[in-house]
Design an enzyme around this catalytic site. Sequence first.
Site, PDB file in Angstrom:
ATOM      1  N   SER A 139       4.540  -0.959   4.283  1.00  0.00           N
ATOM      2  CA  SER A 139       4.881  -2.294   4.791  1.00  0.00           C
ATOM      3  C   SER A 139       5.124  -3.637   3.634  1.00  0.00           C
ATOM      4  O   SER A 139       4.277  -3.397   2.551  1.00  0.00           O
ATOM      5  CB  SER A 139       3.359  -2.927   5.498  1.00  0.00           C
ATOM      6  OG  SER A 139       3.362  -1.830   6.578  1.00  0.00           O
ATOM      7  N   GLN A 179       0.840  -1.159   0.067  1.00  0.00           N
ATOM      8  CA  GLN A 179       0.051   0.035   0.215  1.00  0.00           C
ATOM      9  C   GLN A 179       0.830   1.252   0.075  1.00  0.00           C
ATOM     10  O   GLN A 179       1.492   1.635   1.010  1.00  0.00           O
ATOM     11  CB  GLN A 179      -0.861   0.132   1.411  1.00  0.00           C
ATOM     12  CG  GLN A 179      -1.887   1.320   1.545  1.00  0.00           C
ATOM     13  CD  GLN A 179      -2.343   1.272   2.711  1.00  0.00           C
ATOM     14  OE1 GLN A 179      -1.763   0.905   3.881  1.00  0.00           O
ATOM     15  NE2 GLN A 179      -3.789   1.660   2.830  1.00  0.00           N
ATOM     16  N   GLY A 180       0.734   1.967  -0.951  1.00  0.00           N
ATOM     17  CA  GLY A 180       1.617   3.295  -1.162  1.00  0.00           C
ATOM     18  C   GLY A 180       0.831   4.611  -1.227  1.00  0.00           C
ATOM     19  O   GLY A 180       0.496   5.213  -1.946  1.00  0.00           O
ATOM     20  N   GLU A 217     -10.363  -1.688   5.214  1.00  0.00           N
ATOM     21  CA  GLU A 217      -9.260  -1.940   6.012  1.00  0.00           C
ATOM     22  C   GLU A 217     -10.147  -2.005   7.557  1.00  0.00           C
ATOM     23  O   GLU A 217      -9.524  -2.571   8.732  1.00  0.00           O
ATOM     24  CB  GLU A 217      -8.526  -0.687   6.293  1.00  0.00           C
ATOM     25  CG  GLU A 217      -7.187  -0.673   6.970  1.00  0.00           C
ATOM     26  CD  GLU A 217      -6.085   0.662   6.614  1.00  0.00           C
ATOM     27  OE1 GLU A 217      -6.569   1.523   6.247  1.00  0.00           O
ATOM     28  OE2 GLU A 217      -4.837  -0.030   6.842  1.00  0.00           O
ATOM     29  N   SER A 252       0.889   6.569   2.264  1.00  0.00           N
ATOM     30  CA  SER A 252       1.740   7.654   3.168  1.00  0.00           C
ATOM     31  C   SER A 252       2.848   8.233   2.442  1.00  0.00           C
ATOM     32  O   SER A 252       3.615   7.473   1.437  1.00  0.00           O
ATOM     33  CB  SER A 252       2.011   7.148   4.310  1.00  0.00           C
ATOM     34  OG  SER A 252       0.960   6.436   5.144  1.00  0.00           O
TER      35      SER A 252
HETATM   36  C1  LIG Z   1       3.947  -0.227  11.145  1.00  0.00           C
HETATM   37  C2  LIG Z   1       3.353   0.672  10.304  1.00  0.00           C
HETATM   38  C3  LIG Z   1       2.894   0.191   9.049  1.00  0.00           C
HETATM   39  C4  LIG Z   1       2.455   1.194   8.124  1.00  0.00           C
HETATM   40  N1  LIG Z   1       2.063   0.537   6.880  1.00  0.00           N
HETATM   41  C5  LIG Z   1       1.765   1.486   5.855  1.00  0.00           C
HETATM   42  C6  LIG Z   1       1.414   1.125   4.640  1.00  0.00           C
HETATM   43  O1  LIG Z   1       1.625   0.102   4.263  1.00  0.00           O
HETATM   44  N2  LIG Z   1       1.108   1.929   3.609  1.00  0.00           N
HETATM   45  C7  LIG Z   1       1.070   3.020   3.895  1.00  0.00           C
HETATM   46  O2  LIG Z   1       0.640   3.891   3.103  1.00  0.00           O
HETATM   47  N3  LIG Z   1       1.241   3.579   5.195  1.00  0.00           N
HETATM   48  C8  LIG Z   1       1.680   2.920   6.258  1.00  0.00           C
HETATM   49  N4  LIG Z   1       1.826   3.230   7.649  1.00  0.00           N
HETATM   50  C9  LIG Z   1       1.578   4.800   7.669  1.00  0.00           C
HETATM   51  C10 LIG Z   1       0.576   5.136   8.694  1.00  0.00           C
HETATM   52  O3  LIG Z   1      -0.586   5.132   8.048  1.00  0.00           O
HETATM   53  C11 LIG Z   1       0.828   6.700   9.288  1.00  0.00           C
HETATM   54  O4  LIG Z   1       1.907   6.458   9.918  1.00  0.00           O
HETATM   55  C12 LIG Z   1      -0.238   7.189  10.071  1.00  0.00           C
HETATM   56  O5  LIG Z   1      -1.457   7.424   9.081  1.00  0.00           O
HETATM   57  C13 LIG Z   1       0.401   8.353  10.682  1.00  0.00           C
HETATM   58  O6  LIG Z   1       0.787   9.372   9.651  1.00  0.00           O
HETATM   59  P1  LIG Z   1       2.418  10.140  10.135  1.00  0.00           P
HETATM   60  O7  LIG Z   1       3.174   8.737  10.527  1.00  0.00           O
HETATM   61  O8  LIG Z   1       2.558  10.957   9.153  1.00  0.00           O
HETATM   62  O9  LIG Z   1       2.312  10.875  11.314  1.00  0.00           O
HETATM   63  P2  LIG Z   1       1.712  12.451  11.668  1.00  0.00           P
HETATM   64  O10 LIG Z   1       0.320  12.446  10.726  1.00  0.00           O
HETATM   65  O11 LIG Z   1       2.741  13.086  11.305  1.00  0.00           O
HETATM   66  O12 LIG Z   1       1.335  12.346  13.224  1.00  0.00           O
HETATM   67  C14 LIG Z   1       2.041  12.541  14.087  1.00  0.00           C
HETATM   68  C15 LIG Z   1       1.341  12.859  15.500  1.00  0.00           C
HETATM   69  O13 LIG Z   1       0.451  13.901  15.192  1.00  0.00           O
HETATM   70  C16 LIG Z   1      -0.771  13.554  15.356  1.00  0.00           C
HETATM   71  N5  LIG Z   1      -1.690  14.418  14.530  1.00  0.00           N
HETATM   72  C17 LIG Z   1      -1.548  14.447  13.409  1.00  0.00           C
HETATM   73  N6  LIG Z   1      -2.847  15.113  12.609  1.00  0.00           N
HETATM   74  C18 LIG Z   1      -3.456  15.548  13.626  1.00  0.00           C
HETATM   75  C19 LIG Z   1      -4.796  16.113  13.849  1.00  0.00           C
HETATM   76  N7  LIG Z   1      -5.419  16.550  12.772  1.00  0.00           N
HETATM   77  N8  LIG Z   1      -5.221  16.137  14.939  1.00  0.00           N
HETATM   78  C20 LIG Z   1      -4.686  15.388  16.075  1.00  0.00           C
HETATM   79  N9  LIG Z   1      -3.498  14.868  15.919  1.00  0.00           N
HETATM   80  C21 LIG Z   1      -2.855  14.813  14.626  1.00  0.00           C
HETATM   81  C22 LIG Z   1      -0.806  12.112  15.341  1.00  0.00           C
HETATM   82  O14 LIG Z   1      -1.876  11.489  15.939  1.00  0.00           O
HETATM   83  C23 LIG Z   1       0.468  11.711  15.673  1.00  0.00           C
HETATM   84  O15 LIG Z   1       0.406  11.675  17.065  1.00  0.00           O
HETATM   85  C24 LIG Z   1       2.375   2.476   8.264  1.00  0.00           C
HETATM   86  C25 LIG Z   1       2.686   2.958   9.781  1.00  0.00           C
HETATM   87  C26 LIG Z   1       3.140   2.011  10.718  1.00  0.00           C
HETATM   88  C27 LIG Z   1       3.433   2.579  11.948  1.00  0.00           C
END
Ligand SMILES: Cc1cc2nc3c(=O)[nH]c(=O)nc-3n(C[C@H](O)[C@H](O)[C@H](O)COP(=O)(O)OP(=O)(O)OC[C@H]3O[C@@H](n4cnc5c(N)ncnc54)[C@H](O)[C@@H]3O)c2cc1C
Lengths: 309, 376
Positions: free
Chosen positions: B156, B121-122, B239, B124
């Site tokens: 992932s 899944q691409g 999902e 993020s």
């Molecule tokens: C193990 C793992 C596997 C993953 N696999 C995939 C995958 O296969 N494909 C894929 O596309 N993605 C994948 N992801 C990505 C995942 O969907 C994102 O990490 C997640 O959506 C959070 O985005 P971010 O990491 O950019 O954090 P950010 O969005 O930067 O968030 C950082 C912090 O800020 C908070 N925050 C941000 N915006 C808000 C808001 N509006 N209100 C309140 N709080 C906020 C968040 O809750 C968090 O605490 C994976 C992540 C993990 C950890």
Amino acid sequence: MRFQLSDDQRALRTGMRELLARRFDREALRAAVGRPGLDRALWRELGAAGFFALRLPEAEGGVGLGLPEAVLVFEEAGRVLLPGPLIATHLAAGTVPGAAEGETVVAAADGGGLLEWRDAADVVLGETEGPGGTEGPGEAEGPGPGEAVALRSVDPLTPLHRVRARGAPDPVAVLLTAAEQLGTATRACELAVEHARTREQFGRPIGAFQAVQHLCADLLARVETARAALYAAAVTSAPADIAAARLLADEAAVRGARDCLQVHGGMGFTWEADVHLLLKRAWVRARRAGGGADAEELLARELLSGAGR
Amino acid sequence: MDLSDTPSDAEFRARLREWLGKVLPTLPPPPPPDDWPGRRAHDLGWQRTLYDAGYADVHWAASPAVRMIFLEETERAGAPYVGANFVGLLHAGPTIAAEGTAAQRERWLPPILRGEEVWCQGFSEPGAGSDLASLRTRAWRDGDDYVVSGSKIWTSHAEVADWCELLVRTDPAAPRHRGITWLALRMDAPGVTVRPLRTLAGSAEFAEVFLDDVRVPVAHRVGEENDGWRVTMVTLSFERGTAFVGEVVACRRVLGELAREARRNGRWDDPALRRRLGLLDAEFRALWRLTQWNVSAAAAGGVPGPGGSVFKLRYSHARQELYDAAAEVLGDDALDLDRPWVLDRLSSLSYTIAAGTSQIQRTIVAERILGLPRGR
Ligand SMILES: Cc1cc2nc3c(=O)[nH]c(=O)nc-3n(C[C@H](O)[C@H](O)[C@H](O)COP(=O)(O)OP(=O)(O)OC[C@H]3O[C@@H](n4cnc5c(N)ncnc54)[C@H](O)[C@@H]3O)c2cc1C
């Protein structure tokens, strides 16, 4: 598997909700706070509506429904904070004359250390049960068997006595307590959301602020999780399911009322707002049958035995 | 309210249970967590086994109740997880089935079911996580191809994937949610570079994916150009659903193991620990019931309840608390990576982040379910 309310169950819930809206609305609740005591007329009306005789077989003059239905009507009672020894009287229907009809008010000691509504009741069950024999050092000053000592109840709508009740709590009483807790938790969530939508600060409803939104979301998450556990326990009536439902419902009601208070700000801290009534009743119920410790221990034992998995 | 199986569901359960009893002892042992090619082969082999027995499409075709029975029974019997097939079976596959053309369904669905192709899944990007709609990976139309440039992150299973469900921006001028398109990208296309990222658990569970003028045929677009956000919402609804059913069963099994370990090492005598485990058992029982409730609601076709987000919110925290309790049972051993549950404890830390953080779930619950005003 069709784990959803049936049409009949929905209708029953609606009917109960309407009856309570008519007979025990917010004004009645506040009036009861100002004038504590049991409303005998309301008690009889509940009896006439089948509240106490709900699970009594039709052959014995009851409504002939089951635990799931009882849970639904007690949830509604919990939602409006209906006062009185509702569960004890419900459980006494069929054994204590007049209980089923709401003519006799029955209170009962439930295996914990507190007795609700002793003085208003016509009949008090269970109070003197158990051996009065050996007393541990710390217990010497407590009430002896059969003795009941009034305390100044934190909940203005639930008079309490200290007792030394013996015997295991009735699991149905625990389940119905969880149902009342769920009703109160639901109400706390509704009140919080309502307030968050209408109260304005910084030029907008406070519900537009994420910190407030997240309090409300957690309120709902606790309610919905507890609801699933409770309804399932009503269907299976398995001790472990009842224990789980109790723990989840206590959490939903107690934490829910606190978060509701927080959402109300200063107003939440006043006597005028209903929030404290929700919290205090939730506290009282959370202590029933000795509190949640037994439920946790029961589930822990179940883990070791590996039963039901 | 009825918690018992219908006759046909009971028949399915019995047949499945019997089959699992026969087939599981013949499976090869799972490879070590860091052997990615080995894990791919193992996961695909299991999918092939399911296919041959007629269970391959149980996530798609069957009723929600049957899906749930499948997840419950496979977990209870200790069968392998979907593993590397997660995105193909639970995400991309259902999305293509719902939104793809006949030719696309013909091309992509059978290999997923037969355990021949792995998807990732691409979505993020480094600058677009919670705020997915701000993604910047660009795609230009060039004849019958899109030309894609940008980068994805936290992907992932990227290292072992054949295909990627890729979100790209096709119209930078359009409002954020409008100019996005859903593409199927071949992971071996020229210009695709995968750089594994090491997780806090020490493994290379996910990766960064760099896209440098990668050509993707227009025929590999699912849904219309610039309509990718809507398609994505379809994907994300899969999902949630029943994706965690097996895991709840697994957590309850772990709780039982913890109790037995605590009795073995003497920690069971501590009432505080016992009560903590008992309370966790209550939580997982409730989550199991909530799943049954949600599945029944979905089957009844009514308005979807607060189900998905409420469940995800509660479950992700409960899972972390489970492994914190495990650490308490283990005592000093909780700091030894070779002990059971220690790696699980580390990986459970991702549950409140992946697939939408807890904060984002709460906002969804507040705004979409409770109807609170939109925040800022
Ligand atoms: C193990 C793992 C596997 C993953 N696999 C995939 C995958 O296969 N494909 C894929 O596309 N993605 C994948 N992801 C990505 C995942 O969907 C994102 O990490 C997640 O959506 C959070 O985005 P971010 O990491 O950019 O954090 P950010 O969005 O930067 O968030 C950082 C912090 O800020 C908070 N925050 C941000 N915006 C808000 C808001 N509006 N209100 C309140 N709080 C906020 C968040 O809750 C968090 O605490 C994976 C992540 C993990 C950890």
